[in-house]
Design a protein around this motif. Structure first.
Motif, PDB file in Angstrom:
ATOM      1  N   MET A 103       0.897  -1.343   0.226  1.00 36.76           N
ATOM      2  CA  MET A 103       0.104  -0.038   0.016  1.00 36.76           C
ATOM      3  C   MET A 103       0.922   1.140   0.054  1.00 36.76           C
ATOM      4  O   MET A 103       1.800   1.168   0.678  1.00 36.76           O
ATOM      5  CB  MET A 103      -1.053   0.053   1.249  1.00 36.76           C
ATOM      6  N   ALA A 104       0.442   2.170  -0.703  1.00 39.61           N
ATOM      7  CA  ALA A 104       1.069   3.670  -0.665  1.00 39.61           C
ATOM      8  C   ALA A 104       0.208   4.598  -0.496  1.00 39.61           C
ATOM      9  O   ALA A 104      -0.886   4.742  -1.011  1.00 39.61           O
ATOM     10  CB  ALA A 104       2.016   3.566  -1.965  1.00 39.61           C
ATOM     11  N   GLN A 105       0.682   5.731   0.077  1.00 42.07           N
ATOM     12  CA  GLN A 105      -0.530   6.862   0.203  1.00 42.07           C
ATOM     13  C   GLN A 105       0.451   7.972   0.264  1.00 42.07           C
ATOM     14  O   GLN A 105       1.377   8.203   0.822  1.00 42.07           O
ATOM     15  CB  GLN A 105      -1.058   6.557   1.853  1.00 42.07           C
ATOM     16  N   LEU A 106      -0.227   9.186  -0.566  1.00 44.64           N
ATOM     17  CA  LEU A 106       0.392  10.538  -0.468  1.00 44.64           C
ATOM     18  C   LEU A 106      -0.642  11.497  -0.038  1.00 44.64           C
ATOM     19  O   LEU A 106      -1.578  11.306  -0.424  1.00 44.64           O
ATOM     20  CB  LEU A 106       0.864  10.960  -1.822  1.00 44.64           C
ATOM     21  N   THR A 107      -0.161  12.158   0.962  1.00 43.59           N
ATOM     22  CA  THR A 107      -1.070  13.456   1.591  1.00 43.59           C
ATOM     23  C   THR A 107      -0.547  14.493   1.579  1.00 43.59           C
ATOM     24  O   THR A 107       0.562  14.899   1.796  1.00 43.59           O
ATOM     25  CB  THR A 107      -1.424  12.913   2.985  1.00 43.59           C
ATOM     26  N   HIS A 108      -1.388  15.714   1.046  1.00 37.86           N
ATOM     27  CA  HIS A 108      -1.047  17.244   1.075  1.00 37.86           C
ATOM     28  C   HIS A 108      -1.797  17.817   2.001  1.00 37.86           C
ATOM     29  O   HIS A 108      -2.955  17.672   2.462  1.00 37.86           O
ATOM     30  CB  HIS A 108      -1.389  17.817  -0.298  1.00 37.86           C
ATOM     31  N   TYR A 109      -0.895  18.518   3.104  1.00 35.80           N
ATOM     32  CA  TYR A 109      -1.705  19.136   3.973  1.00 35.80           C
ATOM     33  C   TYR A 109      -1.890  20.778   3.660  1.00 35.80           C
ATOM     34  O   TYR A 109      -0.898  21.263   3.526  1.00 35.80           O
ATOM     35  CB  TYR A 109      -0.805  19.044   5.456  1.00 35.80           C
ATOM     36  N   HIS A 110      -3.084  21.439   4.023  1.00 38.29           N
ATOM     37  CA  HIS A 110      -3.036  22.742   4.062  1.00 38.29           C
ATOM     38  C   HIS A 110      -3.715  23.288   5.407  1.00 38.29           C
ATOM     39  O   HIS A 110      -4.861  23.131   5.310  1.00 38.29           O
ATOM     40  CB  HIS A 110      -3.780  23.104   2.622  1.00 38.29           C
ATOM     41  N   ASN A 111      -3.077  23.528   6.344  1.00 37.99           N
ATOM     42  CA  ASN A 111      -3.490  23.935   7.409  1.00 37.99           C
ATOM     43  C   ASN A 111      -3.966  25.509   7.616  1.00 37.99           C
ATOM     44  O   ASN A 111      -2.933  26.284   7.278  1.00 37.99           O
ATOM     45  CB  ASN A 111      -2.781  23.462   8.773  1.00 37.99           C
ATOM     46  N   LYS A 112      -4.997  25.772   8.007  1.00 41.58           N
ATOM     47  CA  LYS A 112      -5.202  27.422   8.507  1.00 41.58           C
ATOM     48  C   LYS A 112      -5.392  27.489  10.002  1.00 41.58           C
ATOM     49  O   LYS A 112      -6.145  26.917  10.722  1.00 41.58           O
ATOM     50  CB  LYS A 112      -6.527  27.684   7.710  1.00 41.58           C
ATOM     51  N   TYR A 113      -4.778  28.541  10.406  1.00 42.90           N
ATOM     52  CA  TYR A 113      -4.821  28.872  11.890  1.00 42.90           C
ATOM     53  C   TYR A 113      -5.338  29.963  12.033  1.00 42.90           C
ATOM     54  O   TYR A 113      -5.226  30.862  11.123  1.00 42.90           O
ATOM     55  CB  TYR A 113      -3.571  28.709  12.494  1.00 42.90           C
ATOM     56  N   GLY A 114      -6.166  30.399  13.072  1.00 47.84           N
ATOM     57  CA  GLY A 114      -6.602  31.719  13.527  1.00 47.84           C
ATOM     58  C   GLY A 114      -6.851  31.823  15.030  1.00 47.84           C
ATOM     59  O   GLY A 114      -6.915  31.055  15.855  1.00 47.84           O
ATOM     60  N   ASP A 115      -7.018  33.055  15.397  1.00 46.10           N
ATOM     61  CA  ASP A 115      -7.087  33.526  16.903  1.00 46.10           C
ATOM     62  C   ASP A 115      -8.516  34.369  17.126  1.00 46.10           C
ATOM     63  O   ASP A 115      -8.944  34.828  16.016  1.00 46.10           O
ATOM     64  CB  ASP A 115      -6.115  34.144  17.307  1.00 46.10           C
ATOM     65  N   VAL A 116      -8.866  34.653  18.121  1.00 46.18           N
ATOM     66  CA  VAL A 116      -9.955  35.442  18.641  1.00 46.18           C
ATOM     67  C   VAL A 116      -9.991  36.952  18.085  1.00 46.18           C
ATOM     68  O   VAL A 116     -10.767  37.709  18.065  1.00 46.18           O
ATOM     69  CB  VAL A 116     -10.302  35.503  20.211  1.00 46.18           C
ATOM     70  N   TYR A 117      -8.410  37.402  17.647  1.00 43.59           N
ATOM     71  CA  TYR A 117      -8.568  38.674  17.362  1.00 43.59           C
ATOM     72  C   TYR A 117      -8.561  38.795  15.487  1.00 43.59           C
ATOM     73  O   TYR A 117      -8.350  39.937  14.909  1.00 43.59           O
ATOM     74  CB  TYR A 117      -6.979  39.424  17.645  1.00 43.59           C
ATOM     75  N   GLY A 118      -8.606  37.663  15.132  1.00 49.82           N
ATOM     76  CA  GLY A 118      -8.965  37.887  13.666  1.00 49.82           C
ATOM     77  C   GLY A 118      -7.561  37.500  12.950  1.00 49.82           C
ATOM     78  O   GLY A 118      -7.673  37.574  11.496  1.00 49.82           O
ATOM     79  N   ASP A 119      -6.582  37.427  13.451  1.00 53.66           N
ATOM     80  CA  ASP A 119      -5.334  37.064  12.951  1.00 53.66           C
ATOM     81  C   ASP A 119      -5.431  35.683  12.475  1.00 53.66           C
ATOM     82  O   ASP A 119      -6.138  34.736  12.933  1.00 53.66           O
ATOM     83  CB  ASP A 119      -3.988  37.463  13.543  1.00 53.66           C
ATOM     84  N   GLY A 120      -4.434  35.231  11.446  1.00 49.37           N
ATOM     85  CA  GLY A 120      -4.443  33.982  11.134  1.00 49.37           C
ATOM     86  C   GLY A 120      -3.173  33.595  10.056  1.00 49.37           C
ATOM     87  O   GLY A 120      -2.307  34.681  10.311  1.00 49.37           O
ATOM     88  N   ALA A 121      -2.823  32.549   9.835  1.00 44.71           N
ATOM     89  CA  ALA A 121      -1.669  32.187   9.073  1.00 44.71           C
ATOM     90  C   ALA A 121      -2.033  30.521   8.557  1.00 44.71           C
ATOM     91  O   ALA A 121      -3.109  30.106   8.993  1.00 44.71           O
ATOM     92  CB  ALA A 121      -0.596  31.614  10.247  1.00 44.71           C
ATOM     93  N   SER A 122      -1.258  30.194   7.596  1.00 43.98           N
ATOM     94  CA  SER A 122      -1.543  29.176   6.836  1.00 43.98           C
ATOM     95  C   SER A 122      -0.078  28.383   6.735  1.00 43.98           C
ATOM     96  O   SER A 122       0.932  28.954   6.785  1.00 43.98           O
ATOM     97  CB  SER A 122      -2.193  28.970   5.515  1.00 43.98           C
ATOM     98  N   GLN A 123      -0.175  27.069   6.670  1.00 42.04           N
ATOM     99  CA  GLN A 123       1.016  26.096   6.473  1.00 42.04           C
ATOM    100  C   GLN A 123       0.621  25.120   5.673  1.00 42.04           C
ATOM    101  O   GLN A 123      -0.626  24.525   5.444  1.00 42.04           O
ATOM    102  CB  GLN A 123       1.160  25.435   8.061  1.00 42.04           C
TER     103      GLN A 123
END
Length: 101
Positions: A1-21
């Motif tokens: 078996m083989a598997q490939l995964t792409h991650y696109h994480n989004k982070y946010g806080d209560v002040y409306g700021d955010g980032a992605s990874q």
């Protein structure tokens, strides 16, 4: 078996700021096993072995307050064992049928 995964994480806080990874993960697995009849009985023993590999890499990012470093990990895991079961040799070829683990 083989598997490939792409991650696109989004982070946010209560002040409306955010980032992605972004990141990538892979996984590979191989397993072998062969049932062997015990004497002239319908009881069989099946030695088994499995090898699994996993790689994960997540890119670094900045959330507006501080940088977050990237990370990578490698994992290698093996398994060995056996099972004893009553073999089902009632099909036409006398080779057995699928038996769940």
């Amino acid at each position: 078996m083989a598997q490939l995964t792409h991650y696109h994480n989004k982070y946010g806080d209560v002040y409306g700021d955010g980032a992605s990874q972004n990141g990538v993960g892979t996984g590979l697995s191989g397993e072998v096993g062969k049932p062997l009849l015990i004497g002239s009985t319908t009881i069989a023993i099946e030695p088994q072995a499995q090898l699994m590999y996993k790689y994960l890499h997540l890119n670094g990012f900045n959330d507006g307050i501080s940088p977050v470093s990237s990370t990578s990990s490698n994992t290698l895991r093996g398994r060995a064992g056996f099972r004893i079961f009553k073999a089902n040799l009632t099909n036409d070829t006398k080779s057995g049928t699928a038996t769940p683990y």
